[in-house]
Design a protein around this motif. Structure first.
Motif, PDB file in Angstrom:
ATOM      1  N   ASP A 124      -8.722  81.874   8.757  1.00  0.00           N
ATOM      2  CA  ASP A 124     -10.000  83.801   9.441  1.00  0.00           C
ATOM      3  C   ASP A 124     -11.177  83.346   8.488  1.00  0.00           C
ATOM      4  OD1 ASP A 124      -7.776  84.340  10.321  1.00  0.00           O
ATOM      5  OD2 ASP A 124      -7.301  86.275   8.863  1.00  0.00           O
ATOM      6  N   ALA A 125     -12.190  83.170   8.900  1.00  0.00           N
ATOM      7  CA  ALA A 125     -13.430  83.395   7.959  1.00  0.00           C
ATOM      8  C   ALA A 125     -13.957  84.391   8.358  1.00  0.00           C
ATOM      9  CB  ALA A 125     -14.253  81.641   7.879  1.00  0.00           C
ATOM     10  N   LEU A 126     -14.581  84.890   7.129  1.00  0.00           N
ATOM     11  CA  LEU A 126     -16.344  85.393   7.657  1.00  0.00           C
ATOM     12  C   LEU A 126     -17.269  85.205   6.546  1.00  0.00           C
ATOM     13  CD1 LEU A 126     -16.370  88.889   6.375  1.00  0.00           C
ATOM     14  CD2 LEU A 126     -17.785  87.890   5.257  1.00  0.00           C
ATOM     15  N   LEU A 133     -17.363  75.805   7.871  1.00  0.00           N
ATOM     16  CA  LEU A 133     -16.196  75.150   8.509  1.00  0.00           C
ATOM     17  C   LEU A 133     -16.233  74.414   9.774  1.00  0.00           C
ATOM     18  CD1 LEU A 133     -12.916  76.662   8.613  1.00  0.00           C
ATOM     19  CD2 LEU A 133     -14.575  78.279  10.646  1.00  0.00           C
ATOM     20  N   THR A 134     -17.387  74.534  10.807  1.00  0.00           N
ATOM     21  CA  THR A 134     -17.442  73.224  12.087  1.00  0.00           C
ATOM     22  C   THR A 134     -17.496  71.606  11.078  1.00  0.00           C
ATOM     23  OG1 THR A 134     -18.792  75.075  12.986  1.00  0.00           O
ATOM     24  CG2 THR A 134     -19.395  72.663  13.397  1.00  0.00           C
ATOM     25  N   LEU A 135     -18.101  71.616  10.143  1.00  0.00           N
ATOM     26  CA  LEU A 135     -18.476  70.295   9.648  1.00  0.00           C
ATOM     27  C   LEU A 135     -17.189  70.006   8.818  1.00  0.00           C
ATOM     28  CD1 LEU A 135     -21.486  70.279   7.940  1.00  0.00           C
ATOM     29  CD2 LEU A 135     -20.831  68.819   9.994  1.00  0.00           C
ATOM     30  N   ALA A 136     -15.981  71.451   7.946  1.00  0.00           N
ATOM     31  CA  ALA A 136     -14.579  70.909   7.288  1.00  0.00           C
ATOM     32  C   ALA A 136     -13.925  70.498   8.536  1.00  0.00           C
ATOM     33  CB  ALA A 136     -14.619  72.223   6.860  1.00  0.00           C
ATOM     34  N   LEU A 158     -12.956  84.448  12.969  1.00  0.00           N
ATOM     35  CA  LEU A 158     -14.501  84.227  13.078  1.00  0.00           C
ATOM     36  C   LEU A 158     -15.164  85.790  12.696  1.00  0.00           C
ATOM     37  CD1 LEU A 158     -14.573  81.336  13.865  1.00  0.00           C
ATOM     38  CD2 LEU A 158     -16.060  80.393  12.495  1.00  0.00           C
ATOM     39  N   LEU A 159     -15.849  86.121  11.764  1.00  0.00           N
ATOM     40  CA  LEU A 159     -16.722  87.198  11.025  1.00  0.00           C
ATOM     41  C   LEU A 159     -18.059  87.014  11.108  1.00  0.00           C
ATOM     42  CD1 LEU A 159     -14.401  89.744   9.543  1.00  0.00           C
ATOM     43  CD2 LEU A 159     -14.636  90.573  11.867  1.00  0.00           C
ATOM     44  N   SER A 283      -7.670  90.424   0.374  1.00  0.00           N
ATOM     45  CA  SER A 283      -8.680  89.640   1.232  1.00  0.00           C
ATOM     46  C   SER A 283      -7.962  89.480   2.168  1.00  0.00           C
ATOM     47  CB  SER A 283      -8.384  88.000   0.422  1.00  0.00           C
ATOM     48  OG  SER A 283      -9.358  87.763  -0.627  1.00  0.00           O
ATOM     49  N   HIS A 284      -6.634  89.650   2.848  1.00  0.00           N
ATOM     50  CA  HIS A 284      -6.408  89.184   3.924  1.00  0.00           C
ATOM     51  C   HIS A 284      -6.203  90.572   4.382  1.00  0.00           C
ATOM     52  CE1 HIS A 284      -4.313  85.542   5.713  1.00  0.00           C
ATOM     53  NE2 HIS A 284      -4.538  85.664   4.148  1.00  0.00           N
ATOM     54  N   LEU A 285      -5.779  92.007   3.423  1.00  0.00           N
ATOM     55  CA  LEU A 285      -5.881  93.035   4.255  1.00  0.00           C
ATOM     56  C   LEU A 285      -7.630  93.746   4.305  1.00  0.00           C
ATOM     57  CD1 LEU A 285      -3.836  95.350   1.691  1.00  0.00           C
ATOM     58  CD2 LEU A 285      -3.239  95.271   3.790  1.00  0.00           C
ATOM     59  N   TRP A 286      -8.523  93.384   3.545  1.00  0.00           N
ATOM     60  CA  TRP A 286      -9.353  93.398   3.582  1.00  0.00           C
ATOM     61  C   TRP A 286     -10.316  92.740   4.811  1.00  0.00           C
ATOM     62  CZ3 TRP A 286     -14.655  90.226   2.862  1.00  0.00           C
ATOM     63  CH2 TRP A 286     -15.327  91.316   2.714  1.00  0.00           C
ATOM     64  N   PHE A 287      -9.867  91.786   5.187  1.00  0.00           N
ATOM     65  CA  PHE A 287     -10.483  91.805   6.306  1.00  0.00           C
ATOM     66  C   PHE A 287     -10.002  91.943   7.822  1.00  0.00           C
ATOM     67  CE2 PHE A 287     -10.722  88.351   9.734  1.00  0.00           C
ATOM     68  CZ  PHE A 287     -11.659  86.958   9.385  1.00  0.00           C
ATOM     69  N   ASN A 288      -8.434  91.966   7.814  1.00  0.00           N
ATOM     70  CA  ASN A 288      -8.051  92.476   8.722  1.00  0.00           C
ATOM     71  C   ASN A 288      -8.866  94.156   9.085  1.00  0.00           C
ATOM     72  OD1 ASN A 288      -6.024  90.717   9.339  1.00  0.00           O
ATOM     73  ND2 ASN A 288      -4.490  91.286   8.363  1.00  0.00           N
ATOM     74  N   ALA A 289      -8.613  94.831   7.512  1.00  0.00           N
ATOM     75  CA  ALA A 289      -9.396  95.988   8.110  1.00  0.00           C
ATOM     76  C   ALA A 289     -11.537  95.845   8.706  1.00  0.00           C
ATOM     77  CB  ALA A 289      -9.734  96.797   7.377  1.00  0.00           C
ATOM     78  N   LEU A 290     -12.004  94.838   8.474  1.00  0.00           N
ATOM     79  CA  LEU A 290     -12.869  94.679   8.855  1.00  0.00           C
ATOM     80  C   LEU A 290     -12.563  94.345  10.914  1.00  0.00           C
ATOM     81  CD1 LEU A 290     -14.658  92.589   5.999  1.00  0.00           C
ATOM     82  CD2 LEU A 290     -15.339  94.839   6.894  1.00  0.00           C
ATOM     83  N   TRP A 291     -12.114  93.488  10.307  1.00  0.00           N
ATOM     84  CA  TRP A 291     -11.761  93.030  11.998  1.00  0.00           C
ATOM     85  C   TRP A 291     -10.466  94.021  12.756  1.00  0.00           C
ATOM     86  CZ3 TRP A 291     -12.173  88.063  13.921  1.00  0.00           C
ATOM     87  CH2 TRP A 291     -12.013  87.869  15.043  1.00  0.00           C
TER      88      TRP A 291
END
Length: 302
Positions: A124-126, A133-136, A158-159, A283-291
Motif C-alpha cells: 500500500d502506498a500514499l 515505487l515504480t523504480l523500486a 496506491l493513494l 498506519s494500516h488503520l489510517w490508510f484503510n480509512a482514507l481508502w
C-alpha cells in the motif's frame, strides 16, 4: 521540479541545460537502484559523464562522492572509473529501533525487493506520484523474470492526489501559472501509474501470477509519503518543502517544491518493539480509512 516528478522514461534532463552535482547524483542513483547499472559494473569515465550531463568534472566527482557515501559506488577516485558496489540494492537494512533512516531512493528498493520474497506480496502506498515505487519495483521484477523470486499473488494499492484539486506543491510562489505545473504533474502521475500497472499486470501472462493494482484519488496534497509492506512494515517520509527556481518551458518560475526521492525514509517493523508495532498497525488503520472513506475512483487519463 525534483526527481520525484521526473518523466516516466527515466531520462535525465536535456543535455542542453546544465545539471548540478545533486542532479547528476540523482540520475546515477536511479540507474543503480533500477538495475540499469548492475553490481560490479564500471561507470563511464568522469570525462564522459561530464560531457553527458553538461557539467564540469568537479560536479561529477562530487556526485560520485555522494553515491560512495551512500555505499552505492566503490573505487571512486580521480584515476579509474567508479564501480557499482556489490549488491547495492539487495542488502536489506535492519528495521526496528536500530534502523538508520535513508533517502527514499536508497532505502526503498531493498525493502521492496525483500517484500517480493513473500508468497503473497501486499504493498500500500500514499504519495504525490508513484515514481519512487515504480523504480523500486524494477529490481524484484528483474528477479522474477530471472526465476529468483516466485510470488503467487501481488496486491498493490496506491493513494494519489486527485486531478481536481489545487496542489499545495509543487506550486508557483506567486501563483502566476499554476496550470502549467498542474498539467505537468498530472501527466507524470498518470504515466508513472500506467507503467507501474503495466509492468506488474504483465506478470499474469508471463508467470501466471495473480496481480491486482488499484488506484484511488485523495482530495488533498499528501504532506508525507507512506509505504506499507506485507502488513508488517511501514516506511514513512516527510515531503519537506523548499523554495527554489526552476526553468520550465523556457520560463523561470519560483516554486514551492519537495525533494521526494531524497526525503528520509523512516522504517518501522511489526514485532520490533511496542513503538514500531503500534506505528505499523495505526498506519494500516489510517490508510484503510482514507481508502474506504474520502478517496474516490482514480482514472489514469489526461
Amino acid at each position: 521540479m525534483d526527481p520525484e516528478h521526473a518523466p516516466v522514461n527515466g531520462q535525465e534532463r536535456s543535455q542542453r541545460s546544465r545539471a548540478s552535482h545533486l542532479e547528476v547524483a540523482d540520475a546515477l542513483r536511479t540507474r543503480i537502484t533500477s538495475g540499469a547499472l548492475r553490481p560490479g559494473q564500471r561507470l563511464p569515465t568522469q570525462a564522459r559523464l561530464a560531457d553527458e550531463f553538461g557539467v564540469e568534472r568537479g560536479a561529477v566527482r562530487e556526485a560520485l562522492r555522494i553515491l560512495q557515501s551512500e555505499r552505492l559506488l566503490a573505487n571512486v577516485s580521480k584515476g579509474s572509473p567508479a564501480t557499482v558496489a556489490v549488491q547495492p540494492g539487495l542488502v536489506r537494512p535492519p528495521a526496528g529501533p536500530a534502523a538508520v533512516p535513508q533517502p527514499t531512493m536508497v532505502g526503498l528498493g531493498p525493502r521492496i525487493a525483500a517484500a517480493f520474497a513473500a508468497p503473497h506480496v501486499e504493498i500500500d502506498a500514499l504519495c504525490l506520484t508513484s515514481v519512487s515505487l515504480t523504480l523500486a519495483i524494477g529490481e524484484p521484477l528483474r528477479q522474477i523474470h530471472a526465476g529468483q523470486l516466485k510470488p503467487a499473488k501481488i496486491d498493490v494499492r496506491l493513494l494519489l492526489p486527485s486531478r481536481d484539486i489545487d496542489l499545495a506543491f509543487p506550486a508557483p510562489v506567486d501563483a502566476a501559472d499554476g496550470g502549467l505545473l498542474h498539467r505537468r504533474w498530472l501527466a507524470q502521475r498518470n504515466a508513472q501509474g500506467q507503467v507501474l500497472r503495466h509492468n506488474l499486470e504483465a506478470l499474469r501472462s508471463t508467470h501466471g501470477i495473480d496481480v491486482r493494482v488499484s488506484f484511488r484519488a485523495l482530495p488533498f496534497t499528501p504532506p508525507v509519503k507512506l509505504y506499507l509492506l506485507n502488513g508488517v512494515e511501514a516506511l514513512f517520509a516527510y515531503y519537506t518543502l523548499t523554495r527554489r527556481e526552476r526553468e520550465i518551458d523556457h520560463e523561470h518560475l519560483q516554486l514551492y517544491d519537495a525533494e521526494g526521492t531524497r526525503s528520509m525514509l523512516f522504517p518501522f517493523e511489526q514485532g520490533a518493539g511496542l513503538r514500531d508495532t503500534t506505528f505499523v498497525e495505526q498506519s494500516h488503520l489510517w490508510f484503510n480509512a482514507l481508502w474506504e472513506t474520502i478517496s474516490s475512483e482514480l482514472l489514469l487519463t489526461p
